[in-house]
Design a protein around this motif. Structure first.
Motif, mmCIF file in Angstrom:
data_model
loop_
_atom_site.group_PDB
_atom_site.id
_atom_site.type_symbol
_atom_site.label_atom_id
_atom_site.label_comp_id
_atom_site.label_asym_id
_atom_site.label_seq_id
_atom_site.Cartn_x
_atom_site.Cartn_y
_atom_site.Cartn_z
ATOM 1 N N LEU A 167 1.104 -4.860 8.760
ATOM 2 C CA LEU A 167 2.063 -5.102 7.683
ATOM 3 C C LEU A 167 3.487 -4.917 8.191
ATOM 4 O O LEU A 167 4.380 -5.703 7.875
ATOM 5 N N THR B 229 7.154 -3.117 3.549
ATOM 6 C CA THR B 229 6.194 -3.470 2.506
ATOM 7 C C THR B 229 6.351 -2.603 1.264
ATOM 8 O O THR B 229 6.407 -1.383 1.365
ATOM 9 N N TYR C 241 2.187 -5.629 -0.767
ATOM 10 C CA TYR C 241 0.755 -5.391 -0.643
ATOM 11 C C TYR C 241 0.287 -5.096 -2.064
ATOM 12 O O TYR C 241 0.632 -4.065 -2.647
ATOM 13 N N PHE D 164 4.283 -1.386 -1.889
ATOM 14 C CA PHE D 164 2.874 -1.245 -2.253
ATOM 15 C C PHE D 164 2.765 -1.188 -3.776
ATOM 16 O O PHE D 164 3.333 -0.299 -4.410
ATOM 17 N N TRP E 135 -4.453 -1.680 9.148
ATOM 18 C CA TRP E 135 -3.533 -2.676 8.596
ATOM 19 C C TRP E 135 -2.072 -2.257 8.530
ATOM 20 O O TRP E 135 -1.198 -3.112 8.461
ATOM 21 N N VAL F 298 0.170 -9.771 0.621
ATOM 22 C CA VAL F 298 -1.245 -9.558 0.910
ATOM 23 C C VAL F 298 -1.852 -8.940 -0.338
ATOM 24 O O VAL F 298 -1.285 -8.003 -0.914
ATOM 25 N N SER G 245 -2.712 -4.504 -4.836
ATOM 26 C CA SER G 245 -4.093 -4.033 -4.877
ATOM 27 C C SER G 245 -4.434 -3.512 -6.260
ATOM 28 O O SER G 245 -3.601 -3.486 -7.162
#
Length: 197
Positions: free
Chosen positions: A55, A81, A63, A83, A51, A29, A65
């Protein structure tokens, strides 16, 4: 900014996409705002509430970002996940509110971008500095149990290394951001933008 109706439609779309059967070894994502971060903007309670459980439930592998002007990799025990924050594309670097050694495993106030090398067996995530050196790298193998059954993962695994030598396989991306190489994962872009499988 999204209206309440647009937000609700986006959330419904996101949940429906995550609920579809997985057709790739990795699920990623990508969004502008991180859920968790060690930078001055701190964790985002609203996104965590909306979220984080999604996840976890859908075993999202990555994830990705930006937003924070730095490079980070954050893991939580038992969370499927990883990050990854890649916000070092050229704006002013900002300080930490949580030292990366306390909640990481890694973070650096540096200009650069993030490179993803994806195969059927693993995804390799590299934070690349502005001079094209690999600052940090970690590997996340495909979860064999997840591939062969519908059971949820019970833990996480990743291996990480810090590197400070040039990597000829990496191509600098002067504008910052994420570069992809290899097979394409199932990828969603959220926060007002949609992408299909």
């Amino acid at each position: 900014m999204l209206s309440r109706q647009q937000h609700d439609e986006q959330q419904a779309w996101f949940e429906a996409e995550l609920a579809k059967p997985r057709t790739t070894p990795f699920l990623a994502v990508a969004a502008h705002h991180p859920l968790y971060r060690n930078g001055r903007h701190r964790d985002n309670p609203m996104l965590i509430a909306q979220w984080d459980s999604l996840l976890r439930r859908h075993n999202v592998d990555l994830y990705l970002s930006g937003h924070d002007h730095d490079l980070q990799h954050i893991e939580f025990k038992g969370h499927p996940t990883s990050f990854v924050i890649s916000g070092g594309g050229g704006a002013e670097l900002v300080g930490w509110t949580t030292p990366s050694q306390e909640r990481g495993p890694w973070g650096l106030r540096a200009l650069g971008f993030t490179d993803l090398q994806i195969s059927k067996e693993e995804v390799v995530v590299r934070h690349i500095g502005k001079d094209a050196t690999v600052l940090y790298e970690f590997k996340k193998p495909v979860d064999i149990m997840e591939r062969s059954s519908s059971r949820s993962r019970t833990g996480y695994f990743f291996s990480a290394t810090r590197m400070h030598t040039p990597d000829q396989r990496s191509c600098p991306n002067p504008g910052g951001g994420v570069a992809l190489r290899g097979i394409t994962p199932t990828f969603f872009v959220v926060n007002g933008y949609r992408a299909s499988r």
